[in-house]
Design a protein around this motif. Sequence first.
Motif, mmCIF file in Angstrom:
data_model
loop_
_atom_site.group_PDB
_atom_site.id
_atom_site.type_symbol
_atom_site.label_atom_id
_atom_site.label_comp_id
_atom_site.label_asym_id
_atom_site.label_seq_id
_atom_site.Cartn_x
_atom_site.Cartn_y
_atom_site.Cartn_z
ATOM 1 N N THR A 1 -20.518 -18.305 -5.717
ATOM 2 C CA THR A 1 -21.896 -17.839 -5.852
ATOM 3 C C THR A 1 -22.570 -17.809 -4.495
ATOM 4 O O THR A 1 -22.078 -18.397 -3.518
ATOM 5 N N SER B 1 -24.806 -11.138 -9.602
ATOM 6 C CA SER B 1 -26.192 -10.719 -9.449
ATOM 7 C C SER B 1 -26.307 -9.729 -8.292
ATOM 8 O O SER B 1 -25.408 -9.613 -7.450
ATOM 9 N N ASP C 1 -20.382 -14.917 -9.511
ATOM 10 C CA ASP C 1 -21.785 -14.506 -9.517
ATOM 11 C C ASP C 1 -21.853 -12.997 -9.273
ATOM 12 O O ASP C 1 -21.427 -12.508 -8.230
ATOM 13 N N MET D 1 -23.107 -4.947 -15.028
ATOM 14 C CA MET D 1 -23.648 -6.045 -15.829
ATOM 15 C C MET D 1 -24.801 -5.540 -16.695
ATOM 16 O O MET D 1 -25.684 -4.820 -16.209
ATOM 17 N N PRO E 1 -22.052 -5.779 -9.723
ATOM 18 C CA PRO E 1 -23.356 -6.008 -10.355
ATOM 19 C C PRO E 1 -23.836 -4.832 -11.191
ATOM 20 O O PRO E 1 -24.609 -5.020 -12.139
ATOM 21 N N SER F 1 -30.110 -13.837 -12.709
ATOM 22 C CA SER F 1 -29.180 -14.926 -12.423
ATOM 23 C C SER F 1 -29.366 -16.011 -13.479
ATOM 24 O O SER F 1 -30.447 -16.567 -13.610
ATOM 25 N N GLN G 1 -29.643 -7.731 -15.392
ATOM 26 C CA GLN G 1 -29.749 -8.173 -14.007
ATOM 27 C C GLN G 1 -30.503 -9.501 -13.944
ATOM 28 O O GLN G 1 -31.292 -9.835 -14.830
ATOM 29 N N TYR H 1 -21.297 -13.493 -14.421
ATOM 30 C CA TYR H 1 -22.663 -13.643 -14.922
ATOM 31 C C TYR H 1 -23.644 -12.979 -13.975
ATOM 32 O O TYR H 1 -23.402 -12.841 -12.768
ATOM 33 N N ALA H 2 -24.736 -12.550 -14.549
ATOM 34 C CA ALA H 2 -25.921 -12.103 -13.806
ATOM 35 C C ALA H 2 -27.119 -12.616 -14.599
ATOM 36 O O ALA H 2 -27.357 -13.823 -14.640
ATOM 37 N N TRP I 1 -32.441 -9.877 -8.784
ATOM 38 C CA TRP I 1 -31.411 -10.088 -7.762
ATOM 39 C C TRP I 1 -30.923 -11.519 -7.812
ATOM 40 O O TRP I 1 -31.478 -12.352 -8.468
#
Length: 601
Positions: free
Chosen positions: A198, A100, A98, A166, A163, A171, A169, A137-138, A601
Amino acid sequence: MADFHFIRPWWLLALVLVAALTWLLWRRHGRHGGWHDVLPAHLAALLVDQDHPQSFSLTRWLAPLALTLSVLALAGPTWERLPQPVYQLDNGQVVILDMSMSMRSTDIEPDRLTQMRYKAMDLVTRYLDGETGLIAYAGDAFVISPLSGDGANLSNLIRALSPEIMPEQGSYPLRALTLANRLLVDSGYPQGDIYWLTDGIDSRDQQELSTFLRQHDHRVSILAIGTQAGAPIKLTDGTLLRDASGQVVIPQLYPRRLESLAQITNGRFAMIRNDLQDLSYLTDLPPRERRGKDADQQGGDQWLDRGPWLLALVILLLLPMARRGMLPLVLIGLFGTQVPPAYSQEQMQQGLAWDQQLWQTPYQQADQALENKNYDRAAAIAEDPWQRGTANYRAGNYEAALTDFSQMASAEGFYNQGNALMQLQRYDEAAQAYNEALERRPGWSRAAENLQLAEQLAEQQQQQQQQQQGESQSGESEQQDDGEQQSDSQNQSDSPPAEQPPDAAQQQDEQNEDAQEGNDSEEQSDEQQQEAAAEAEAEKQADDQQATTATRNLTDEERQQLEQWLNRIEDDPAVLLRNKMQLEAQKRRQQRPPRGVEKQW
């Protein structure tokens, strides 16, 4: 014979008993015995037959030698490994990270992102066998690495993720699970393992994630990063992330949501810990499939016991003693040395065996190895993270040293993390580590000096990156200008000719003849250009060969300067990953807008 050693070295302690028995035997033979103990000396010299004087008999030499060989046989001398077939299990798994902005939350020190990196690196290098893929991922998900067995390469890629690189932004975990399923199925693993790291999901994603997991036959194990209380998100510039209303964002972790997802697939759920018990619990599951292959026979950890070969010598030494009525000793020599074969387990990753810790603790042995500059052995046997990190740092294994020092939450631990990050040219993270050290130990002059140096180097690095980006953008703009000029000239040449007056027909014919002559000259000039290009290529190859020869003839000082110059070249994998994901995101935007970007976020 460099590998010569004893499989059962504790049997060598029996040599002390052999020495004691030898001393008693020789002492007994040193006494005269018989009539010499009864008669006076002057009468014994006349009455006792002196034809066979007391001397060192054969028994006094054979018995100690036979006992010594027996002890050596029991100790198991060896210098050769036994070839054994190795069964390699085919496992397929994907690690999802994760990325994010909530991973910048500071509810665990120093933040969730740093702790997740360390856990992910330990997971791919220590716990996972077979082929492992990596997805981040984000607001959208991207394949960082396809399934591979190179854990060191995956570890380097994990360190480069953040982050900030990415493209979107937010999730979007469903997209990451979809990519993981595609990776496993395309690689031939319809039933694989997915390890998801995550800090939580939204309640609105719970239903579609549950539906997806029920439709696919993969086992998902989840490691929750963070705390239920949460903490503000500290950005790289030191400010706190705020929402649209200006309120500070505090992401909270809801473990129950993640645990329910893991239970759907019969996976496991764990909260992050300071030790490795969370990873051990997640990975302590039987493989989904028992597929595998027999690898070529190779030397394993089993050693060929050469002790039984000493039995022949022991028997030859005991045969003369059997003629003297010492048959029981012969039987002991025959059967006492026939011990069942045993094999040593020299696996340095598991530390020292119990017999190796009889006289010195692992800490003492690792400290001695550090003093002897045997850093590889010190790193292998050290149980203390500070010792292991010191050994890896001095050996030049800065990635491993950073992992070891990260297990220490003291000022010295963060200080050493900063030193390792400086060697890796990750100056921004090094400055953060020095700041953490100064918070725990204010007024530390060395940490303050290193912090100042790290900030200066980080600023220089950022300026170089901006300069390189500016040069690349200027190059692209020049190419665009050249393309526009070429298109303009092409448009002019493609435009239809204007109507000519009748008097200009003769002039037109003359121009056509001149153009024909010009074409002939252009053909000749093209041939000359090709010849010139061939000559230039040959000269370039000759220059390259001369440069290679000159490089080989460099002195040590010049070679070191050349290596320092090459180290200045930017090869940050984070930049490569960011550009790769941005290009992929642009292609996706042309097809459909990504989901999961409603929040930042």
